[in-house]
Design a protein around this motif. Structure first.
Motif, PDB file in Angstrom:
ATOM      1  N   MET A   1       0.708  -1.187  -0.122  1.00 53.47           N
ATOM      2  CA  MET A   1       0.058  -0.024   0.236  1.00 53.47           C
ATOM      3  C   MET A   1       1.010   1.261   0.040  1.00 53.47           C
ATOM      4  SD  MET A   1      -2.432   1.561   2.893  1.00 53.47           S
ATOM      5  CE  MET A   1      -1.041   2.107   3.660  1.00 53.47           C
ATOM      6  N   GLU A   2       0.412   2.240  -0.824  1.00 57.17           N
ATOM      7  CA  GLU A   2       1.200   3.662  -0.975  1.00 57.17           C
ATOM      8  C   GLU A   2       0.320   4.482  -0.332  1.00 57.17           C
ATOM      9  OE1 GLU A   2       2.421   4.209  -5.144  1.00 57.17           O
ATOM     10  OE2 GLU A   2       3.696   2.271  -5.014  1.00 57.17           O
ATOM     11  N   VAL A   3       1.001   5.631  -0.214  1.00 61.24           N
ATOM     12  CA  VAL A   3       0.617   6.859   0.682  1.00 61.24           C
ATOM     13  C   VAL A   3      -0.549   7.313  -0.514  1.00 61.24           C
ATOM     14  CG1 VAL A   3       0.454   9.267   1.397  1.00 61.24           C
ATOM     15  CG2 VAL A   3       2.223   7.542   1.934  1.00 61.24           C
ATOM     16  N   GLU A   4      -0.334   7.319  -1.807  1.00 60.26           N
ATOM     17  CA  GLU A   4      -1.235   7.528  -2.877  1.00 60.26           C
ATOM     18  C   GLU A   4      -2.312   6.681  -2.867  1.00 60.26           C
ATOM     19  OE1 GLU A   4      -2.534   9.755  -6.341  1.00 60.26           O
ATOM     20  OE2 GLU A   4      -1.563  10.097  -4.566  1.00 60.26           O
ATOM     21  N   ASP A   5      -2.420   5.560  -2.501  1.00 57.49           N
ATOM     22  CA  ASP A   5      -3.565   4.644  -2.469  1.00 57.49           C
ATOM     23  C   ASP A   5      -4.610   5.054  -1.359  1.00 57.49           C
ATOM     24  OD1 ASP A   5      -2.569   2.881  -4.559  1.00 57.49           O
ATOM     25  OD2 ASP A   5      -1.230   1.877  -2.863  1.00 57.49           O
ATOM     26  N   VAL A   6      -4.069   5.603  -0.253  1.00 58.82           N
ATOM     27  CA  VAL A   6      -4.714   6.221   0.584  1.00 58.82           C
ATOM     28  C   VAL A   6      -5.408   7.298   0.279  1.00 58.82           C
ATOM     29  CG1 VAL A   6      -4.871   6.930   3.082  1.00 58.82           C
ATOM     30  CG2 VAL A   6      -3.509   4.932   2.763  1.00 58.82           C
ATOM     31  N   ARG A   7      -4.586   8.314  -0.288  1.00 62.20           N
ATOM     32  CA  ARG A   7      -5.312   9.597  -0.575  1.00 62.20           C
ATOM     33  C   ARG A   7      -6.440   9.256  -1.702  1.00 62.20           C
ATOM     34  NH1 ARG A   7      -5.803  12.925  -4.769  1.00 62.20           N
ATOM     35  NH2 ARG A   7      -4.663  11.479  -6.119  1.00 62.20           N
ATOM     36  N   LEU A   8      -6.069   8.407  -2.666  1.00 63.48           N
ATOM     37  CA  LEU A   8      -7.273   8.217  -3.481  1.00 63.48           C
ATOM     38  C   LEU A   8      -8.467   7.379  -2.793  1.00 63.48           C
ATOM     39  CD1 LEU A   8      -5.168   6.539  -6.576  1.00 63.48           C
ATOM     40  CD2 LEU A   8      -6.778   8.743  -6.399  1.00 63.48           C
ATOM     41  N   ALA A   9      -8.378   6.717  -1.954  1.00 71.38           N
ATOM     42  CA  ALA A   9      -9.437   5.979  -1.186  1.00 71.38           C
ATOM     43  C   ALA A   9     -10.298   7.081  -0.335  1.00 71.38           C
ATOM     44  CB  ALA A   9      -8.877   4.887  -0.225  1.00 71.38           C
ATOM     45  N   VAL A  10      -9.582   7.844   0.105  1.00 69.46           N
ATOM     46  CA  VAL A  10     -10.074   9.071   0.903  1.00 69.46           C
ATOM     47  C   VAL A  10     -10.982   9.945   0.004  1.00 69.46           C
ATOM     48  CG1 VAL A  10      -9.881  10.956   2.292  1.00 69.46           C
ATOM     49  CG2 VAL A  10      -8.412   9.155   2.812  1.00 69.46           C
ATOM     50  N   VAL A  11     -10.548  10.562  -1.125  1.00 72.91           N
ATOM     51  CA  VAL A  11     -11.351  11.247  -1.987  1.00 72.91           C
ATOM     52  C   VAL A  11     -12.498  10.541  -2.785  1.00 72.91           C
ATOM     53  CG1 VAL A  11      -9.516  13.004  -2.294  1.00 72.91           C
ATOM     54  CG2 VAL A  11      -9.630  11.202  -3.835  1.00 72.91           C
ATOM     55  N   HIS A  12     -12.319   9.188  -2.900  1.00 73.48           N
ATOM     56  CA  HIS A  12     -13.261   8.256  -3.556  1.00 73.48           C
ATOM     57  C   HIS A  12     -14.387   8.164  -2.558  1.00 73.48           C
ATOM     58  CE1 HIS A  12     -11.999   7.919  -7.992  1.00 73.48           C
ATOM     59  NE2 HIS A  12     -10.850   8.146  -7.404  1.00 73.48           N
ATOM     60  N   GLN A  13     -14.242   7.808  -1.612  1.00 67.33           N
ATOM     61  CA  GLN A  13     -15.059   7.644  -0.549  1.00 67.33           C
ATOM     62  C   GLN A  13     -16.118   8.821  -0.052  1.00 67.33           C
ATOM     63  OE1 GLN A  13     -14.077   5.492   3.115  1.00 67.33           O
ATOM     64  NE2 GLN A  13     -13.056   3.879   2.147  1.00 67.33           N
ATOM     65  N   PHE A  14     -15.472  10.075  -0.084  1.00 69.64           N
ATOM     66  CA  PHE A  14     -16.031  11.323  -0.184  1.00 69.64           C
ATOM     67  C   PHE A  14     -16.956  11.393  -1.167  1.00 69.64           C
ATOM     68  CE2 PHE A  14     -13.012  13.492   3.337  1.00 69.64           C
ATOM     69  CZ  PHE A  14     -14.119  13.739   4.147  1.00 69.64           C
ATOM     70  N   ALA A  15     -16.305  11.300  -2.301  1.00 71.80           N
ATOM     71  CA  ALA A  15     -16.998  11.342  -3.665  1.00 71.80           C
ATOM     72  C   ALA A  15     -18.432  10.457  -3.763  1.00 71.80           C
ATOM     73  CB  ALA A  15     -16.237  11.303  -4.862  1.00 71.80           C
ATOM     74  N   ALA A  16     -18.353   9.509  -3.258  1.00 69.68           N
ATOM     75  CA  ALA A  16     -19.467   8.480  -3.054  1.00 69.68           C
ATOM     76  C   ALA A  16     -20.245   8.736  -2.021  1.00 69.68           C
ATOM     77  CB  ALA A  16     -18.963   7.229  -2.925  1.00 69.68           C
TER      78      ALA A  16
END
Length: 217
Positions: A1-16
């Protein structure tokens, strides 16, 4: 897992329409919460997320706390982080060509709402007032966002300033706010998103019609 994976997961969960937390992020990324915590600390240092007592409260343009705006899409309701962020949502989310942005005028408490889309700015005589200059946005970004508001008119701004004792910031119209929001978060839902450094931010502000010392120009 990379930091970028967490960033993407955060914004995509918010978007949903999901408020991301350690547990939901760890489950989505098949990792442990301690690793998520470490990544969130890095993302906070990089200004991709805002943490309060370890909790994710913002990942612009989304917020997990009420800051004066609601943004309603076809099936999802979000807290808007501020006037700027609320107007940015339809430009960021491909499945939301327009949203309903609602708030109250801080000067007179009147209900205000606009349908905000991608093609043209909403009509209206209302104005945006940004209290904190661009150079100090991140001194306390929650305070900054909580004071990027929309008012019925400049008279309401002046009334609010008299009551609160704040000095006047920058006042501009809905069309300028829409232009500011339109491209600011472009690419944020994609891998490799890079935040604008100050020089690029100043160029962007100038391109949408914002100028003067308040904007670092």
């Amino acid at each position: 897992m990379e930091v970028e994976d967490v960033r993407l997961a955060v914004v995509h969960q918010f978007a949903a329409g999901v408020l991301p937390d350690r547990a939901s992020l760890a489950a989505a990324l098949a990792t442990d919460e301690a690793s998520v915590d470490d990544a969130l600390d890095v993302l906070a240092d990089q200004r991709h997320v805002v943490l309060r007592e370890g909790r994710i409260v913002m990942a612009h343009p989304f917020a997990a706390i009420p800051l004066g705006f609601s943004v309603m899409g076809r099936e999802t309701l979000w807290w808007g982080g501020c006037a700027w962020d609320s107007f940015a949502v339809p430009h960021l989310l491909p499945d939301e060509p327009e949203v309903l942005v609602a708030t109250r005028c801080p000067g007179c408490d009147a209900a205000l709402a606009w349908v905000v889309g991608r093609q043209d700015p909403p009509e209206g005589e209302e104005v945006a007032h940004f209290l904190v200059p661009a150079a100090h946005i991140w001194d306390d970004v929650v305070h900054t966002c909580g004071n990027q508001r929309l008012f019925c008119a400049e008279d309401c701004v002046d009334r609010w300033l008299e009551v609160t004792g704040h000095d006047k910031g920058d006042v501009f119209d809905l069309a300028t706010l829409w232009r500011l929001a339109r491209g600011w978060y472009a690419g944020r839902l994609e891998r490799g998103y890079v935040r604008r450094e100050p020089d690029a931010a100043r160029d962007y502000f100038r391109s949408v019609g914002l100028s003067g010392p308040f904007w670092g120009l």
